[in-house]
Design a protein around this motif. Structure first.
Motif, PDB file in Angstrom:
ATOM      1  N   CYS A 319      -6.937   8.525  86.982  1.00 12.43           N
ATOM      2  CA  CYS A 319      -5.887   8.457  85.956  1.00 12.43           C
ATOM      3  C   CYS A 319      -6.492   8.308  84.563  1.00 12.43           C
ATOM      4  O   CYS A 319      -5.985   8.890  83.586  1.00 12.43           O
ATOM      5  CB  CYS A 319      -4.943   7.292  86.246  1.00 12.43           C
ATOM      6  SG  CYS A 319      -3.951   7.511  87.740  1.00 12.43           S
ATOM      7  N   PHE A 320      -7.567   7.534  84.452  1.00 18.06           N
ATOM      8  CA  PHE A 320      -8.246   7.384  83.157  1.00 18.06           C
ATOM      9  C   PHE A 320      -8.822   8.725  82.699  1.00 18.06           C
ATOM     10  O   PHE A 320      -8.685   9.099  81.524  1.00 18.06           O
ATOM     11  CB  PHE A 320      -9.347   6.336  83.283  1.00 18.06           C
ATOM     12  CG  PHE A 320     -10.212   6.218  82.057  1.00 18.06           C
ATOM     13  CD1 PHE A 320      -9.785   5.486  80.957  1.00 18.06           C
ATOM     14  CD2 PHE A 320     -11.450   6.851  82.006  1.00 18.06           C
ATOM     15  CE1 PHE A 320     -10.576   5.388  79.823  1.00 18.06           C
ATOM     16  CE2 PHE A 320     -12.248   6.759  80.879  1.00 18.06           C
ATOM     17  CZ  PHE A 320     -11.808   6.020  79.781  1.00 18.06           C
ATOM     18  N   SER A 682      -1.539  -0.971  81.753  1.00 17.68           N
ATOM     19  CA  SER A 682      -2.160  -0.840  80.433  1.00 17.68           C
ATOM     20  C   SER A 682      -3.666  -0.609  80.514  1.00 17.68           C
ATOM     21  O   SER A 682      -4.292  -0.286  79.513  1.00 17.68           O
ATOM     22  CB  SER A 682      -1.898  -2.109  79.611  1.00 17.68           C
ATOM     23  OG  SER A 682      -2.548  -3.222  80.193  1.00 17.68           O
ATOM     24  N   PHE A 683      -4.245  -0.806  81.703  1.00 15.64           N
ATOM     25  CA  PHE A 683      -5.706  -0.703  81.823  1.00 15.64           C
ATOM     26  C   PHE A 683      -6.076  -0.189  83.210  1.00 15.64           C
ATOM     27  O   PHE A 683      -6.407  -0.964  84.105  1.00 15.64           O
ATOM     28  CB  PHE A 683      -6.328  -2.069  81.558  1.00 15.64           C
ATOM     29  CG  PHE A 683      -7.828  -2.030  81.381  1.00 15.64           C
ATOM     30  CD1 PHE A 683      -8.456  -0.933  80.804  1.00 15.64           C
ATOM     31  CD2 PHE A 683      -8.615  -3.085  81.800  1.00 15.64           C
ATOM     32  CE1 PHE A 683      -9.825  -0.899  80.623  1.00 15.64           C
ATOM     33  CE2 PHE A 683      -9.989  -3.069  81.632  1.00 15.64           C
ATOM     34  CZ  PHE A 683     -10.589  -1.970  81.036  1.00 15.64           C
ATOM     35  N   PRO A 684      -6.055   1.136  83.417  1.00 14.07           N
ATOM     36  CA  PRO A 684      -6.349   1.693  84.752  1.00 14.07           C
ATOM     37  C   PRO A 684      -7.768   1.408  85.247  1.00 14.07           C
ATOM     38  O   PRO A 684      -8.029   1.540  86.449  1.00 14.07           O
ATOM     39  CB  PRO A 684      -6.138   3.199  84.553  1.00 14.07           C
ATOM     40  CG  PRO A 684      -5.315   3.331  83.326  1.00 14.07           C
ATOM     41  CD  PRO A 684      -5.682   2.178  82.458  1.00 14.07           C
ATOM     42  N   LEU A 685      -8.671   1.009  84.355  1.00 10.28           N
ATOM     43  CA  LEU A 685     -10.042   0.734  84.775  1.00 10.28           C
ATOM     44  C   LEU A 685     -10.225  -0.691  85.288  1.00 10.28           C
ATOM     45  O   LEU A 685     -11.331  -1.062  85.703  1.00 10.28           O
ATOM     46  CB  LEU A 685     -11.010   0.977  83.609  1.00 10.28           C
ATOM     47  CG  LEU A 685     -11.145   2.426  83.127  1.00 10.28           C
ATOM     48  CD1 LEU A 685     -12.133   2.506  81.981  1.00 10.28           C
ATOM     49  CD2 LEU A 685     -11.565   3.351  84.257  1.00 10.28           C
ATOM     50  N   ALA A 686      -9.165  -1.489  85.262  1.00  7.24           N
ATOM     51  CA  ALA A 686      -9.274  -2.880  85.738  1.00  7.24           C
ATOM     52  C   ALA A 686      -9.747  -2.956  87.190  1.00  7.24           C
ATOM     53  O   ALA A 686     -10.620  -3.773  87.510  1.00  7.24           O
ATOM     54  CB  ALA A 686      -7.935  -3.601  85.558  1.00  7.24           C
ATOM     55  N   PRO A 687      -9.225  -2.140  88.123  1.00  9.10           N
ATOM     56  CA  PRO A 687      -9.749  -2.201  89.500  1.00  9.10           C
ATOM     57  C   PRO A 687     -11.226  -1.844  89.596  1.00  9.10           C
ATOM     58  O   PRO A 687     -11.942  -2.407  90.431  1.00  9.10           O
ATOM     59  CB  PRO A 687      -8.881  -1.180  90.251  1.00  9.10           C
ATOM     60  CG  PRO A 687      -7.622  -1.095  89.466  1.00  9.10           C
ATOM     61  CD  PRO A 687      -8.047  -1.250  88.043  1.00  9.10           C
ATOM     62  N   LEU A 688     -11.701  -0.927  88.751  1.00  7.97           N
ATOM     63  CA  LEU A 688     -13.122  -0.565  88.783  1.00  7.97           C
ATOM     64  C   LEU A 688     -13.982  -1.747  88.338  1.00  7.97           C
ATOM     65  O   LEU A 688     -14.998  -2.062  88.965  1.00  7.97           O
ATOM     66  CB  LEU A 688     -13.379   0.646  87.885  1.00  7.97           C
ATOM     67  CG  LEU A 688     -14.842   1.090  87.771  1.00  7.97           C
ATOM     68  CD1 LEU A 688     -15.372   1.543  89.122  1.00  7.97           C
ATOM     69  CD2 LEU A 688     -14.988   2.206  86.727  1.00  7.97           C
ATOM     70  N   LEU A 689     -13.574  -2.416  87.251  1.00 11.03           N
ATOM     71  CA  LEU A 689     -14.318  -3.587  86.793  1.00 11.03           C
ATOM     72  C   LEU A 689     -14.303  -4.681  87.859  1.00 11.03           C
ATOM     73  O   LEU A 689     -15.320  -5.344  88.105  1.00 11.03           O
ATOM     74  CB  LEU A 689     -13.714  -4.114  85.490  1.00 11.03           C
ATOM     75  CG  LEU A 689     -13.821  -3.210  84.257  1.00 11.03           C
ATOM     76  CD1 LEU A 689     -13.231  -3.903  83.039  1.00 11.03           C
ATOM     77  CD2 LEU A 689     -15.266  -2.824  83.992  1.00 11.03           C
ATOM     78  N   ALA A 690     -13.136  -4.870  88.485  1.00 15.94           N
ATOM     79  CA  ALA A 690     -13.034  -5.884  89.537  1.00 15.94           C
ATOM     80  C   ALA A 690     -13.911  -5.519  90.732  1.00 15.94           C
ATOM     81  O   ALA A 690     -14.547  -6.401  91.342  1.00 15.94           O
ATOM     82  CB  ALA A 690     -11.576  -6.025  89.977  1.00 15.94           C
TER      83      ALA A 690
END
Length: 909
Positions: A319-320, A682-690
């Motif tokens: 999505c990003f 608001s932040f689709p990359l949050a799961p990647l960082l997690a």
């Protein structure tokens, strides 16, 4: 020789303080040890004999090499302290002697050894004999093996993936699979039913340590005002003992010299904690065997959560990338950056007096970034995450049920005992309504209500304190925005970053950093307060204690971490009025406005800073601090000394983890889970960082446990406790927050309304559906002459004199019969937003309900295995019982026949 009664109170007169209470000596009678001798006087304590260290650094046994060390107590010898406070030290010595004497009376065997590096330190090694282990295994309802499990495990259906899973799995030649058994709660009178091949191996080290800790936590040493003082925790907290811990079985870098040592710590470090094993699955069975079920279930949950994050991270990155690749096709961003559109639109000042008029195109760079996150992919990802979190929770329940079966914790609730701290305060006698027998409770119903009220008031006060800090951050935003608006352009050396560092961006970044610092400070203070409140509340069992503390801490952390995000997402820029009649905070500070594109980018910035800062801070706190402390301690010990140190002394110089160490690990992950789910729109990359954080977190936690901390007391656990309903609550709330972020924080709904309704007649001038003209249509016009004196901007700015300016709202222009009232576009947008929230919520909740219904909490296979094992266990016990009865009846019959024969034979003769 006189026999000692069950409880003997010796009046200990203290010279300086006569309120210290009575020293208690007790034993368990003849059930454990036959003849304990007599107590002829007040000083007749049974204390351990001192033994010299035998020179074997890896030894896990007493000096005789036969009795295993199950626990170690450490204290400082008062007679060898440099500053000897005679009165205080004497009291501590007598309490310790009473405690150790009572340990011996309970059947434990003690051996004391002085430190080889510091002769002030004394290590008391504790061993539990066979009789003690059997007695307390029955008291604690510990499940032990009956016979080997002959149920065959079903082979994996994905045979083609065996080669792949074999690469990721731990080598079975290194960590051998544990043999499975049918188990049942231990009973001494049925000892022959249990699978006892070797008495020394029947109770594994973890079970032995758990039994000994159970005894240590309940042995009394003093009575004061009819209130008993007991337990090793209280003695450690008061400084009478410096530490109490079970031993690691070997060094983590090399195997033990003892051939009988299983070297489980070494295997865990090599196959679990070492960086080269980062890609491998966790050896959960060995973790559970070495550290207990409570640690095992945490790492099982963390590993499963991390696996599920992989799917969320892939979709989030997709999505990003969709938003990133399509940002050049973002029509409204092009209009903002266009010199003939955004370059000619003069915006109204965003604060009073000092703020200048400004051109729309100064937000060009932020509008381009906003296109990445505020796209159609965001909507798709928000819907996906609403379904993902349900799948994660439902599949975790199934995995948890499998672990309950495999680890023998299916009926664990029956085993839990009251906490020693609770038992010590049980002074009120009441009649149990069920048994109609007397029982002791710590306080009356009124006392319990009073405690709950006081605890709730304290929690509420701290939540209000957090809200006050959030208001302080808002006031900071409002105040510093004026400074940045007037001074930012005058700073030397900022020309290269002027187009990136707008007043809004500078305010957002600095406020986020300050907010993060305040969050961490409040966390540190409240952690101690929450523990004090929960101790005052006095829960009965350890599970009740942890659940109570969990709810308090999470409620606080929820408000602390998420309040600033909720403010930006749902309050900032929503109640600002319009330039001629702005809304003021506290009658003084003008409310903040969002960028023309909305507050979504600011929310993304806030999430990035808090998530990133929290991860960095936690790693510093969890890894660097213990490592530095151990390094300093090792430097002081080794300087000038080459003596061989025993296993117990090596472990003593490691860091203590504390009973709540695992609690903080859960809390850290649940807060992260909230960031991943609540604001993911608001932040689709949050799961990647997690995902990246968790992959490292698993190995960092493993490294920390195996190398930097003393071995924890193994504890049983059936599930992850109160964290499960907390995650379910977050999952339900996440649907609402993400729907509202898309509706009220992003600009997606206004753009869709413009595209489908206001770009074409009767409201628009275009002949076909288009996004052209969107910016001009969504910025309202204000007449400069209508400014009030208070809200007047600086008319003599570099933009020159103006008669009108634009602002972000949907209102009629000046001169209209309803000037500055909301126009028809506004009501269309509000209707569309509310409709979107209702449709999205009902759609996702319907899917969530269907998934929850379709996926049972316990799989059919696991349920069958549980029922099969229960049936076979009951059958085995019944058959053994019938055999014993038949055998006994046969013996009785033979004796009766023999007696009758003996009676009749003389008469017949």
């Amino acid at each position: 020789m006189k026999k000692m009664s069950r409880n003997v109170l010796l009046q200990m007169e203290e010279e300086e303080d006569d309120d210290d209470g009575d020293i208690v000596l007790e034993n368990l009678g003849q059930t454990i040890i036959s003849d304990l001798g007599s107590l002829e006087s007040q000083q007749d304590f049974r204390t351990p004999e001192f033994e010299e260290f035998n020179g074997k650094s890896d030894s896990l046994f007493f000096n005789d090499g036969q009795r295993r060390i199950d626990f170690v107590l450490v204290y400082e010898d008062e007679s060898r302290k440099e500053t000897n406070k005679k009165g205080t030290n004497e009291k501590q010595r007598r309490k310790r002697q009473a405690y150790e004497s009572n340990l011996i009376c309970h059947g434990l065997q003690l051996e004391a050894t002085r430190s080889v590096l510091d002769d002030k330190l004394v290590f008391v090694k504790v061993h539990a004999p066979w009789e003690v282990l059997c007695t307390y295994a029955e008291v604690m309802h510990i499940k032990l093996p009956l016979k080997p499990n002959d149920l065959k495990n079903q082979s994996s259906a994905f045979g083609t993936l065996n080669w792949f899973t074999k690469v990721l799995s731990v080598d079975e030649s290194i960590i051998k699979p544990e043999q499975e058994f049918f188990t049942a709660p231990f009973e001494k009178n049925r000892m022959n039913d249990f699978y006892i091949v070797d008495r020394d191996a029947f109770f594994n080290p973890a079970t032995r340590s758990r039994i000994v800790y159970f005894i240590l936590s309940r042995v009394k040493y003093q009575v004061m005002n009819n209130v008993s003082k007991f337990g090793i925790n209280r003695l450690v907290n008061s400084g009478i003992y410096k530490a109490a811990f079970p031993l690691h079985d070997c060094k983590f870098r090399r195997q033990s010299e003892d051939p009988s040592c299983p070297n489980e710590r070494y295997l865990l470090y090599r196959e679990w904690a070492h960086p080269r094993s980062i890609y491998k699955k966790q050896p959960l069975d060995l973790i559970r065997k070495y550290y207990g079920e409570k640690i095992g279930i945490y790492f099982a949950w963390l590993g499963y959560y991390t696996q599920m994050l992989l799917l969320a991270a892939v979709v989030g990155v997709a999505c990003f990338l969709y938003g990133y690749l399509n940002q050049d096709n973002c029509t409204w961003s092009k209009e903002v950056c266009h010199p003939d559109i955004g370059g000619k639109i003069i915006m109204c000042p965003q604060c009073d007096k000092h703020c200048p008029f400004w051109k729309l195109n100064i937000t060009c760079e932020s509008s381009k970034k906003l296109c990445i996150f505020d796209s159609f992919g965001t909507l798709v990802f928000a819907v996906f995450m609403g379904i993902w979190v349900t799948l994660f929770l439902e599949f975790w329940k199934r995995r948890q049920a499998e672990l309950e079966y495999e680890w023998d914790t299916v009926e664990l609730q029956q085993e839990e005992q009251a906490r020693p701290e609770y038992e010590a305060r049980c002074t009120h006698v009441v009649i149990n309504e069920i048994t109609q027998e007397e029982e002791r409770i710590p306080f009356t119903a009124w006392g319990k209500c009073l405690r709950i009220t006081l605890c709730a008031s304290a929690v509420f006060f701290w939540i209000l304190l957090i809200i006050a800090s959030v208001i302080g951050i808002i006031v900071y935003r409002l105040s510093v925005f004026i400074v940045f608006s007037t001074q930012l352009k005058n700073l030397n050396g900022t020309d290269p970053i002027q187009k990136y560092l707008t007043p809004q961006t500078a305010t957002s970044i600095t406020a986020s950093i300050i907010s993060f610092i305040i969050i961490m400070i409040l966390n540190t203070i409240y952690e101690r307060v929450a523990i004090m409140i929960t101790n005052f509340e006095l829960p009965r069992t350890q599970t009740d204690y942890e659940n109570s503390l969990t709810m308090k801490m999470f409620l606080f952390q929820f408000v602390n971490y998420y309040s600033s995000c909720f403010y930006i997402a749902f309050f900032k820029g929503k109640f600002v009025g319009y330039p001629g009649d702005p809304v003021y905070w506290l009658g003084k500070y003008r409310n903040e406005e969002c960028d023309p594109g909305g507050c979504l980018l600011e929310l993304t910035t806030q999430l990035t800073i808090i998530m990133g800062g929290k991860a960095i801070w936690n790693n510093i706190q969890e890894v660097l601090l213990p490592w530095i402390m151990n390094l300093i301690g090792r430097f002081h010990r080794v300087s000038g000394s080459e003596k061989i140190t025993p296993r117990w002394e090596q472990d003593y110089h490691l860091q203590p983890m504390g009973k709540l160490g695992l609690f903080y690990e859960y809390l850290e992950m649940i807060i992260q889970f909230g960031f991943v789910t609540l604001f993911v729109a608001s932040f689709p990359l949050a799961p990647l960082l997690a995902l990246v954080n968790n992959i490292l977190e698993i190995r960092v936690d493993a490294w920390k446990l195996t190398t930097q901390f003393r071995r924890l007391v193994p504890e049983k656990a059936q599930d992850i406790g109160a964290w499960q309903p907390i995650m379910q609550g977050i999952a339900i709330l996440a649907v609402v927050t993400n729907a509202m972020i898309i509706a009220f924080t992003s600009d997606m709904i206004p753009r869709l309304v413009y595209y489908w309704s206001f770009s074409v007649p009767p409201y628009g001038n275009h002949t076909s559906y288009t996004m052209d003209g969107y910016i001009n249509n969504t910025l309202s016009i204000f007449k400069v002459a209508d400014f009030k004196n208070k809200s007047q901007g600086n008319p003599y700015s570099e933009q020159g004199n103006h008669t009108t300016c634009r602002y972000r709202d949907f209102r009629y222009p000046p001169g209209h019969p309803q000037e500055y009232k909301h126009n028809i576009y506004y009501w269309h947008v509000i209707a569309a937003k509310l409709s979107f929230i209702i449709v999205m919520e009902h759609l996702i909740y319907s899917v969530k309900f269907f998934i929850s219904y379709a996926i049972p909490d316990v799989s059919k296979r696991t349920k069958s295995k549980i029922q099969r094992e229960k049936y076979l266990t009951q059958k085995l016990l019944r058959e053994n019982h019938l055999k014993d009865m038949t055998k006994n009846m046969g013996v009785i019959a033979e004796r009766m026949i023999e007696a009758v024969d003996n009676n009749l034979r003389p008469k017949l003769e």
